[in-house]
Design a protein around this motif. Structure first.
Motif, PDB file in Angstrom:
ATOM      1  N   LEU A   1      30.854   6.877  86.678  1.00 48.92           N
ATOM      2  CA  LEU A   1      30.091   8.096  86.918  1.00 48.92           C
ATOM      3  C   LEU A   1      28.589   7.855  86.879  1.00 48.92           C
ATOM      4  CD1 LEU A   1      32.168  10.682  84.873  1.00 48.92           C
ATOM      5  CD2 LEU A   1      31.827  10.682  87.340  1.00 48.92           C
ATOM      6  N   VAL A   2      28.137   7.134  85.833  1.00 45.05           N
ATOM      7  CA  VAL A   2      26.689   7.006  85.641  1.00 45.05           C
ATOM      8  C   VAL A   2      26.198   5.568  85.656  1.00 45.05           C
ATOM      9  CG1 VAL A   2      26.596   9.148  84.321  1.00 45.05           C
ATOM     10  CG2 VAL A   2      26.998   6.996  83.129  1.00 45.05           C
ATOM     11  N   GLY A   3      27.119   4.586  85.713  1.00 39.55           N
ATOM     12  CA  GLY A   3      26.703   3.183  85.647  1.00 39.55           C
ATOM     13  C   GLY A   3      26.495   2.576  87.016  1.00 39.55           C
ATOM     14  N   SER A   4      26.054   1.331  87.024  1.00 37.67           N
ATOM     15  CA  SER A   4      25.884   0.589  88.272  1.00 37.67           C
ATOM     16  C   SER A   4      26.120  -0.883  87.993  1.00 37.67           C
ATOM     17  CB  SER A   4      24.476   0.800  88.849  1.00 37.67           C
ATOM     18  OG  SER A   4      23.503   0.266  87.970  1.00 37.67           O
ATOM     19  N   ARG A   5      26.458  -1.618  89.043  1.00 35.00           N
ATOM     20  CA  ARG A   5      26.706  -3.049  88.898  1.00 35.00           C
ATOM     21  C   ARG A   5      26.434  -3.724  90.237  1.00 35.00           C
ATOM     22  NH1 ARG A   5      30.255   0.205  89.533  1.00 35.00           N
ATOM     23  NH2 ARG A   5      30.058   0.836  87.355  1.00 35.00           N
TER      24      ARG A   5
END
Length: 605
Positions: free
Chosen positions: A154-158
């Motif tokens: 939902l709120v993370g990134s990679r």
């Protein structure tokens, strides 16, 4: 809700909520009077509180289901990027299309030549020439497999690094070409024999590129569009100098200190130290691990007629050339010492000073190649031939060495897929094997050496296999150019470091046929012709350098030389089949200028 059955488990995500603020709903505050000892407290009824709580829970659950569906939409976790392109929330097919579109936008950068410094030399490599590419499907699979829990989705990134492919063989060839004369070949450890005296050959490291490290550096540099530096590294053989000395002291010297008695059910023979020296071999594998073994075939040859009174040697079916056609020589069964058991048994007693005796069983010995098997090899016509001229006539030691090598190889049959090694076939070319002292190149000048001249036979054999279309496995041209050889397409040899090898890469057998006159040596290859033609096209000579004059101390070891220019040149093997070019192979070499050696004091010195 008490007493109700729990709903069946499903695969919807669970959302943990610590606190909920519900917009638009205000609850009237309720005063809490002192406890009167029982009953309902004033204000809202317990039922009303339960209903409100139940409605709120249902709303939160409904919101959680919606958020979970959003977070888990698509094959690739949301927040996942590759090369700055958002692939999250997409199906694999959509993600692949998006990544390919990004690669098209970057095509100019990704296809641009890459500046690479190898050692101290700078060059440019085209990505396509070494197979540098991004595997889109593999990259998307890696992105889809990225570890991301619900909140992270939902709120993370990679960021997922792209999967880069490269052709290891083409990359290594390009790096070696860029390395040029900066590198050096590994000197493999060995123990060789001069008569019955063992002499160590100590290992020396190769100076070369670390292909694995270079691949990683090249990949990252390519993606970042920045220059790449590939350092040269030393690569040592597995066997050390100390281990070579230990093998000499603990095995080689004791091995020839006294004879060994060989006893069979048909009688006994004495194996003298000279025969032991000829058959005790120390071979290094590709990693440089030195391993001793007893070559029973060489032992049998060294004993000459001694074993002939005890055993009958089997004979393979063979071919001779008669009247311009191959003629079959029949095979013959024999009865021989069990070689598989004799070698290890001898190796076990050679370090001893006493108890130097072994027993062996005589067993039926079948030929390795029968007439029926030979007929299936399809050796029926001459497919190539090559001749070189040698000076001095047959009486010179150099000419005798050439002829001896030709005799050693004549009649050899190489089966489909097999690799022929000239060193492996002849073994050490020493005095005991019929070779004589003749000029050879050592340290950049001609000096007397046993077996000098065998390089001319090697060149002749190399050209015969080259024009037969055989696969070149190992060869090394001379450091100086000699006009009696074709430029670039020639090979030297030196026991045990330098070898000539070719692979029979055809479905048919190959017969090596040799012949000689008072001034020429000829090698012909017989098989089944599969190519229309094999020819050589030369590029122009370049970087021509003139020789210098060197004055040497006069004496029997001084050999004068007229000198020759140095130059670089390319040669292309062009193979045609069914009227079309099916293969075009490039061979390149750089010749050093051969100094003009004069056996006299330098003028004015």
């Amino acid at each position: 809700m008490y007493g109700e059955k729990m709903p069946a488990a499903d695969d919807r995500p669970t959302i943990k909520v610590a606190a909920v603020s519900w917009p638009g709903v205000e609850l009237e505050p309720v005063a809490t009077p002192p406890d009167t000892g029982g009953g309902e407290k004033p204000g809202r009824s317990r039922r009303g509180r339960l209903l409100l709580a139940g409605g709120l829970t249902a709303a939160v659950l409904a919101a959680g289901v919606g958020v979970g569906a959003y977070a888990y939409a698509g094959d690739v976790p949301r927040g996942t990027t590759v090369l700055g392109t958002e692939l999250g929330g997409r199906s694999r097919a959509d993600a692949a299309r998006a990544l390919r579109a990004e690669l098209e936008r970057r095509a100019e950068t990704l296809n641009a030549p890459l500046t690479v410094t190898v050692g101290e030399k700078k060059t440019e490599l085209k990505p396509a020439d070494v197979g540098l590419a991004i595997d889109v499907d593999a990259t998307v699979a890696a992105a889809a497999a990225a570890d991301a829990h619900a909140v992270s989705r939902l709120v993370g990134s990679r960021t997922v690094e792209p999967v880069v492919t490269v052709d290891p063989a083409r990359l290594e060839a390009a790096l070696r070409k860029a390395m040029g004369s900066q590198g050096r070949e590994m000197t493999m450890p060995a123990i060789i024999w001069t008569g019955t005296t063992p002499k160590p050959v100590y290992p020396k490291p190769a100076l070369t590129v670390d292909t694995a490290g270079a691949t990683e550096a090249l990949t990252s540099g390519w993606l970042a569009a920045r220059p790449v530096t590939v350092p040269l590294v030393e690569k040592w053989p597995a066997t050390t100098r100390e281990e070579v000395d230990r093998l000499v002291a603990e095995l080689a010297r004791p091995a020839v200190s006294a004879p060994v008695t060989l006893t069979t059910d048909g009688g006994s023979v004495t194996i003298p130290p000279a025969a032991i020296a000829r058959s005790l071999r120390f071979s290094a594998d590709d990693a440089g691990t030195l391993t001793p073994r007893v070559d029973v075939k060489r032992l049998r040859a060294a004993l000459g007629g001694k074993l002939a009174t005890l055993e009958v040697e089997p004979r393979d079916a063979g071919l001779t050339i008669s009247g311009g056609k191959p003629k079959v020589v029949p095979s013959r069964a024999g009865r021989q010492v069990d070689a598989a058991a004799l070698g290890p048994a001898l190796l076990a007693v050679l370090p001893r000073s006493t108890g130097r005796s072994v027993s062996a069983e005589l067993k039926p010995a079948a030929p390795e190649l029968t007439e029926a098997a030979l007929a299936e090899l399809g050796i029926k016509e001459r497919v190539s031939t090559f001749t070189t001229r040698f000076p001095g006539g047959l009486s010179s030691p150099r000419s005798q060495n050439i002829v001896q090598a030709a005799k050693d190889v004549d009649g050899t049959i190489v089966k489909p897929g097999e690799i022929f090694s000239l060193n492996g076939h002849t073994g050490e070319r020493g005095y005991d094997q019929g070779y004589q002292d003749a000029p050879t190149i050592v340290g950049g000048k001609l000096v007397p050496g046993v077996g000098g001249g065998v390089s001319q036979f090697t060149t002749t054999l190399f050209n015969a296999t080259y024009y037969a279309g055989m696969q070149d496995v190992e060869h090394k041209p001379h450091s100086f150019y000699f006009s009696r050889y074709p430029a670039v397409i020639e090979s030297t040899i030196f026991w045990p470091q330098l070898d000539f090898k070719f692979r029979n890469n055809t479905p048919h057998g190959v017969l090596i046929d040799t012949s000689y006159t008072s001034s020429t040596i000829t090698v012909s290859i017989w098989s089944t012709k599969i190519y229309d033609s094999v020819k050589t096209e030369y590029g122009p000579r370049r970087n021509i350098t003139q020789p210098k004059t060197v004055y040497l101390k006069p004496g029997p070891d001084c050999i004068a030389a007229a000198g020759s220019v140095g130059f670089a040149q390319d040669a292309y093997r062009v193979i045609k089949k069914d009227g079309k070019v099916i293969k075009r192979e490039k061979f390149s070499w750089r010749y050093d200028p051969e100094p003009r050696f004069i056996c006299a004091p330098e003028p004015g010195a």
